[in-house]
Design a protein around this motif. Structure first.
Motif, mmCIF file in Angstrom:
data_model
loop_
_atom_site.group_PDB
_atom_site.id
_atom_site.type_symbol
_atom_site.label_atom_id
_atom_site.label_comp_id
_atom_site.label_asym_id
_atom_site.label_seq_id
_atom_site.Cartn_x
_atom_site.Cartn_y
_atom_site.Cartn_z
ATOM 1 N N UNK A 1 0.821 -1.205 0.000
ATOM 2 C CA UNK A 1 0.000 0.000 0.000
ATOM 3 C C UNK A 1 0.858 1.259 0.000
ATOM 4 N N UNK A 2 1.944 1.229 0.744
ATOM 5 C CA UNK A 2 2.840 2.386 0.777
ATOM 6 C C UNK A 2 3.444 2.649 -0.600
ATOM 7 N N UNK A 3 3.842 1.568 -1.294
ATOM 8 C CA UNK A 3 4.406 1.734 -2.645
ATOM 9 C C UNK A 3 3.353 2.284 -3.598
ATOM 10 N N UNK A 4 2.128 1.755 -3.529
ATOM 11 C CA UNK A 4 1.067 2.218 -4.415
ATOM 12 C C UNK A 4 0.747 3.692 -4.166
ATOM 13 N N UNK B 1 -5.337 3.763 -3.332
ATOM 14 C CA UNK B 1 -4.721 2.498 -2.917
ATOM 15 C C UNK B 1 -5.648 1.336 -3.242
ATOM 16 N N UNK B 2 -6.918 1.488 -2.858
ATOM 17 C CA UNK B 2 -7.879 0.415 -3.112
ATOM 18 C C UNK B 2 -8.114 0.215 -4.606
ATOM 19 N N UNK B 3 -8.205 1.327 -5.343
ATOM 20 C CA UNK B 3 -8.438 1.222 -6.787
ATOM 21 C C UNK B 3 -7.244 0.588 -7.488
ATOM 22 N N UNK C 1 -5.248 -3.872 -10.724
ATOM 23 C CA UNK C 1 -4.108 -4.766 -10.978
ATOM 24 C C UNK C 1 -4.478 -6.228 -10.791
ATOM 25 N N UNK C 2 -5.701 -6.492 -10.331
ATOM 26 C CA UNK C 2 -6.161 -7.860 -10.080
ATOM 27 C C UNK C 2 -6.622 -8.499 -11.395
ATOM 28 N N UNK D 1 -2.585 0.264 -18.743
ATOM 29 C CA UNK D 1 -2.564 -1.190 -18.917
ATOM 30 C C UNK D 1 -3.934 -1.791 -18.623
ATOM 31 N N UNK D 2 -4.582 -1.278 -17.598
ATOM 32 C CA UNK D 2 -5.930 -1.733 -17.247
ATOM 33 C C UNK D 2 -6.909 -1.418 -18.377
#
Length: 302
Positions: free
Chosen positions: A122-125, A177-179, A184-185, A139-140
């Motif tokens: 989460x910190x990286x995102x 963060x959540x998005x 990416x899923x 990409x999405x």
């Protein structure tokens, strides 16, 4: 002695006069911010009334967060207070933005009871650059919307963006963060692609019946009013509502599109995008969409 003259201050008397500890004054003196005006016969530093004013200025600038090097540059005339203040404001703005991101991440960690690995992710995102965030979104978009033969959709995607502002709120960072985790899923991408295919017109044909559910919010508003009135999705009143909404459209096709959108989490995705953008999102329509699906299933079984 010189250090006993009333117009001359020892470092101890200067400390008493200004309330600044002797140790701090000695350090400022060594750095050139508050140099002594003379030395006593015994080699002790001596100061005067102007030194008191200089100490007050140094203390003020230090309390505002300026480094001692900048303070010395101001006092020596190599720069102005305004110039240093302008640069310092920019630095503070950057620090505030970083602190807001940190607060948002920690808030999300606390809310989710995240593991160490999840916290690191989460910190990286949250700290991705604008270019890195754009790459994730591009990409999405390519995987979910690429190749779909729909001019309206292509126009929407050309201008579609998900960008954090330069000074995001904690709520926007939390939503990003959540998005970012969601888009990416691979499973989410696959489900959303399926839903989009069901809503994309076949060349030479009109828009699929179920597509209107997601692009016309009045459908959701109608269902919300019906639900508020206590209408059950399996009752005859619900069947009348469906007739008003969809007429003689293929109900099975409408249901397929609706179920695909619900399974994909399209409503949650829509609301996350709005939160990242700082927009006032319309109310969560999940319950209305699920009511509509139950009503369609009920008419399909009759």
């Amino acid at each position: 002695m010189d250090d006993e003259r009333p117009d001359v201050l020892t470092i101890g008397r200067l400390a008493h006069r200004t309330g600044v500890p002797v140790r701090t004054l000695r350090f400022w003196s060594d750095e050139g911010a508050v140099p002594p005006v003379a030395r006593s016969a015994g080699g002790y530093r001596l100061y005067d009334a102007e030194s008191v004013a200089r100490v007050e200025l140094v203390r003020t600038l230090r309390e505002l967060g300026l480094g001692l090097d900048d303070v010395c540059r101001v006092l020596s005339g190599r720069t102005t207070v305004a110039e240093v203040a302008d640069a310092h404001v920019a630095a503070l703005d950057a620090q505030i933005r970083s602190l807001k991101v940190s607060r948002a991440v920690l808030s999300t960690v606390a809310k989710r009871s995240s593991t160490v690995e999840e916290t690191a992710l989460m910190n990286r995102l949250a700290r991705l650059s604008a270019a890195e965030r754009k790459q994730i979104v591009d990409e999405f978009k390519e995987e979910v919307f690429g190749g779909l033969d729909d001019p309206r959709l292509r126009d929407r995607m050309r201008t579609f963006s998900i960008e954090l502002p330069d000074d995001p709120t904690p709520e926007q960072v939390d939503a990003w963060i959540e998005l970012a985790e969601l888009v990416r899923d691979p499973g989410f991408r696959s489900r959303l692609r399926t839903w989009m295919e069901l809503n994309t017109p076949v060349p030479g044909h009109g828009r699929p019946p179920g597509a209107s559910i997601w692009w016309a919010r009045q459908i959701v508003q109608t269902v919300a009013e019906v639900r508020k009135g206590g209408v059950a999705p399996e009752g005859p009143a619900a069947a009348e509502v469906l007739s008003e909404l969809f007429g003689d459209a293929d109900r099975a096709a409408v249901l397929r599109s609706l179920e695909a959108g619900i399974e994909a989490g399209a409503e949650h995705y829509r609301r996350l995008v709005a939160r990242v953008r700082g927009q006032d999102s319309s109310p969560d329509a999940t319950e209305e969409l699920e009511w509509l699906a139950r009503a369609l299933r009920a008419t399909d079984q009759t």
